[in-house]
Design an enzyme around this catalytic site. Sequence first.
Site, PDB file in Angstrom:
ATOM      1  N   CYS A   1      24.573  12.803 -18.635  1.00  0.00           N
ATOM      2  CA  CYS A   1      24.971  13.774 -19.670  1.00  0.00           C
ATOM      3  C   CYS A   1      25.057  15.191 -19.092  1.00  0.00           C
ATOM      4  O   CYS A   1      25.977  15.934 -19.406  1.00  0.00           O
ATOM      5  CB  CYS A   1      23.972  13.820 -20.823  1.00  0.00           C
ATOM      6  SG  CYS A   1      23.271  12.272 -21.320  1.00  0.00           S
ATOM      7  N   ASP A   2      24.075  15.575 -18.303  1.00  0.00           N
ATOM      8  CA  ASP A   2      23.916  16.994 -17.967  1.00  0.00           C
ATOM      9  C   ASP A   2      24.136  17.345 -16.495  1.00  0.00           C
ATOM     10  O   ASP A   2      24.145  18.526 -16.148  1.00  0.00           O
ATOM     11  CB  ASP A   2      22.497  17.457 -18.363  1.00  0.00           C
ATOM     12  CG  ASP A   2      22.245  17.279 -19.862  1.00  0.00           C
ATOM     13  OD1 ASP A   2      23.211  17.420 -20.632  1.00  0.00           O
ATOM     14  OD2 ASP A   2      21.099  17.003 -20.246  1.00  0.00           O
TER      15      ASP A   2
ATOM     16  N   CYS B   1      18.679  13.072 -18.758  1.00  0.00           N
ATOM     17  CA  CYS B   1      19.917  12.297 -18.640  1.00  0.00           C
ATOM     18  C   CYS B   1      20.871  12.948 -17.651  1.00  0.00           C
ATOM     19  O   CYS B   1      21.566  13.917 -17.994  1.00  0.00           O
ATOM     20  CB  CYS B   1      20.566  12.151 -20.015  1.00  0.00           C
ATOM     21  SG  CYS B   1      22.134  11.279 -19.960  1.00  0.00           S
TER      22      CYS B   1
END
Length: 331
Positions: A143-144, A140
């Site tokens: 997200c990261d 992701c």
Amino acid sequence: MNEDVFRKIHKVIIAGSGPAGLTAAIYAARADLEPILLEGQQPGGQLTITTEVENFPGFSDAIMGPELVDSMRRQAERFGTAILPRDIVSVDLSERPFRLKLDGGQTLRTHTLIVATGARARLLGIPSERALMGHGVSACATCDGFFFRGKKVLVVGGGDSAVEEANFLTKFASSVTIVHRRDALRASKIMQAHAQENPKIDFMWNSTITEFLGVEEKKLRAVKVQDTVTGEVREEACDGVFIAIGHVPNTGFLGGQLKLDPSGNIIVNDPRTETSVEGVFAAGDVADKIYRQAITAAGTGCRAAIDVERYLSHKKEEITRLEQEFAAQTM
Ligand code: NAP
């Protein structure tokens, strides 16, 4: 577990314990629907495999994924949700009440069902991938990606997701290499053009990752890459690898009883959460191939609970009759 749960018809059962399922539970519990939530195989869902969540509104200092989902869980329980550590094996949606067969063999009965079983990122399935997930390997970018400022990252895949993630990652990373198993992208032409015009993106064609290196240090340092034409294997140093080879909605237990779109997501009557079977609702990633964020999943979970509440109040007479019949059968 209190065996009484198997001796009644529930107003609503929620399958899945990520942000969609837990938000549905919070709203359903507050509406006095006494929800039962079945946790499934990955309690807490995909948030439990992310590290810091920095984009969920309300947490200005970021929050760890598992902590966020644990807090939602306690909130759902505070209003009376019964959370069962069980998984659904199969369902019968052809008769009312619906019947859900659990992994222990017992059957639950319910007037409505919210399917919030999420989707799992398709992974490469090679040794060391799981071990380094969250330690350099991610599925992701949204997200990261932020954690890879000034770093060298690879993105695996050749579809729209891979190209979109690669473009997004160039905001942070010093270089982004798309590693694709063939010599042509599957992504749409316009997305390909964006990637080809981006000076930070380059391509590694005809290549697959066969191993992630750094398991002992718990930090990715390189990958082994195999040339799919020559078979040659070499090492490529990198700080991060993003796997973007598609998602797999978790719908196997439905046995084809709900209509799915070509990518396997449950079709809902958007903006409502109704599915192709009256009384069954879907929320979160299992019905979303576009956004797939914790906050959007929570939003659809809220919508599903409100849709259930309205459905039950419209069906009051039918539900009373079903309960009387069930009571007569079990006397
Ligand atoms: P996808 O289109 O199915 O592409 C998956 C890619 O991963 C393909 O290039 C495939 O290679 C590769 N792949 C699959 N399994 C692999 C494996 N085991 N090892 C190495 N590579 C593997 O999936 P997606 O990119 O997630 O897109 C899914 C859907 O969402 C598509 O309809 C897409 O158009 C849509 N989407 C749209 C947007 C947008 O419009 N902004 C953004 C993201 C997604 P091959 O090409 O060799 O099969």
